[in-house]
Scaffold this motif. Structure first.
Motif, PDB file in Angstrom:
ATOM      1  N   MET A   1      38.877 -28.457  82.305  1.00 58.17           N
ATOM      2  CA  MET A   1      39.449 -28.652  83.643  1.00 58.17           C
ATOM      3  C   MET A   1      39.960 -27.335  84.209  1.00 58.17           C
ATOM      4  O   MET A   1      39.776 -27.034  85.386  1.00 58.17           O
ATOM      5  CB  MET A   1      40.564 -29.694  83.588  1.00 58.17           C
ATOM      6  CG  MET A   1      40.070 -31.101  83.361  1.00 58.17           C
ATOM      7  SD  MET A   1      41.362 -32.298  83.063  1.00 58.17           S
ATOM      8  CE  MET A   1      42.263 -32.262  84.596  1.00 58.17           C
ATOM      9  N   LYS A   2      40.619 -26.536  83.368  1.00 59.18           N
ATOM     10  CA  LYS A   2      41.138 -25.244  83.824  1.00 59.18           C
ATOM     11  C   LYS A   2      39.998 -24.299  84.189  1.00 59.18           C
ATOM     12  O   LYS A   2      40.082 -23.584  85.191  1.00 59.18           O
ATOM     13  CB  LYS A   2      42.026 -24.613  82.745  1.00 59.18           C
ATOM     14  CG  LYS A   2      43.371 -25.307  82.621  1.00 59.18           C
ATOM     15  CD  LYS A   2      44.200 -24.695  81.521  1.00 59.18           C
ATOM     16  CE  LYS A   2      45.514 -25.462  81.378  1.00 59.18           C
ATOM     17  NZ  LYS A   2      46.335 -24.941  80.286  1.00 59.18           N
ATOM     18  N   ALA A   3      38.937 -24.294  83.399  1.00 60.38           N
ATOM     19  CA  ALA A   3      37.785 -23.453  83.703  1.00 60.38           C
ATOM     20  C   ALA A   3      37.130 -23.879  85.013  1.00 60.38           C
ATOM     21  O   ALA A   3      36.735 -23.037  85.835  1.00 60.38           O
ATOM     22  CB  ALA A   3      36.766 -23.518  82.561  1.00 60.38           C
ATOM     23  N   ALA A   4      37.048 -25.169  85.239  1.00 60.91           N
ATOM     24  CA  ALA A   4      36.444 -25.665  86.487  1.00 60.91           C
ATOM     25  C   ALA A   4      37.314 -25.302  87.675  1.00 60.91           C
ATOM     26  O   ALA A   4      36.807 -24.929  88.741  1.00 60.91           O
ATOM     27  CB  ALA A   4      36.257 -27.178  86.407  1.00 60.91           C
ATOM     28  N   ALA A   5      38.649 -25.382  87.506  1.00 64.23           N
ATOM     29  CA  ALA A   5      39.553 -25.019  88.596  1.00 64.23           C
ATOM     30  C   ALA A   5      39.448 -23.526  88.915  1.00 64.23           C
ATOM     31  O   ALA A   5      39.442 -23.130  90.084  1.00 64.23           O
ATOM     32  CB  ALA A   5      40.990 -25.385  88.229  1.00 64.23           C
ATOM     33  N   GLU A   6      39.343 -22.698  87.886  1.00 65.63           N
ATOM     34  CA  GLU A   6      39.186 -21.261  88.094  1.00 65.63           C
ATOM     35  C   GLU A   6      37.875 -20.959  88.797  1.00 65.63           C
ATOM     36  O   GLU A   6      37.816 -20.125  89.690  1.00 65.63           O
ATOM     37  CB  GLU A   6      39.266 -20.510  86.753  1.00 65.63           C
ATOM     38  CG  GLU A   6      40.672 -20.315  86.257  1.00 65.63           C
ATOM     39  CD  GLU A   6      41.517 -19.433  87.171  1.00 65.63           C
ATOM     40  OE1 GLU A   6      40.991 -18.412  87.681  1.00 65.63           O
ATOM     41  OE2 GLU A   6      42.682 -19.782  87.388  1.00 65.63           O
ATOM     42  N   ALA A   7      36.803 -21.610  88.375  1.00 64.37           N
ATOM     43  CA  ALA A   7      35.498 -21.390  88.989  1.00 64.37           C
ATOM     44  C   ALA A   7      35.524 -21.802  90.453  1.00 64.37           C
ATOM     45  O   ALA A   7      34.936 -21.122  91.310  1.00 64.37           O
ATOM     46  CB  ALA A   7      34.438 -22.159  88.235  1.00 64.37           C
ATOM     47  N   LYS A   8      36.203 -22.891  90.755  1.00 60.63           N
ATOM     48  CA  LYS A   8      36.289 -23.345  92.142  1.00 60.63           C
ATOM     49  C   LYS A   8      37.129 -22.384  92.974  1.00 60.63           C
ATOM     50  O   LYS A   8      36.823 -22.103  94.131  1.00 60.63           O
ATOM     51  CB  LYS A   8      36.901 -24.757  92.165  1.00 60.63           C
ATOM     52  CG  LYS A   8      36.844 -25.414  93.521  1.00 60.63           C
ATOM     53  CD  LYS A   8      37.314 -26.852  93.439  1.00 60.63           C
ATOM     54  CE  LYS A   8      37.219 -27.500  94.802  1.00 60.63           C
ATOM     55  NZ  LYS A   8      37.677 -28.878  94.794  1.00 60.63           N
TER      56      LYS A   8
END
Length: 54
Positions: free
Chosen positions: A44-51
Motif C-alpha cells: 500500500m505504501k509503495a502504491a501511494a508513493e508511486a501515485k
C-alpha cells in the motif's frame, strides 16, 4: 399469439461462464492462505508513493 407452442424458458446452469485466473482454491490462491499484514502495508505504501510521484 398461441403461447402453448412456444415452450418455457430454459433453466439456468449453476456454473460460471469461465474460471477466474486467481480464484479461491487455485494454485495461485490456495484455500487458507493469508497474506502478512506487513506485506500488505508495504504494498500500500509503495502504491501511494508511486501515485504521488506521478
Amino acid at each position: 399469439m398461441d403461447y402453448s407452442k412456444s415452450g418455457g424458458a430454459r433453466p439456468g446452469k449453476n456454473a460460471p461462464r469461465h474460471s477466474e485466473h486467481n480464484a479461491k482454491g487455485s494454485t495461485k490462491n490456495p484455500f487458507g492462505a493469508q497474506t502478512k499484514k506487513a506485506e500488505l502495508l508495504a504494498r500500500m505504501k509503495a502504491a501511494a508513493e508511486a501515485k504521488k510521484q506521478g
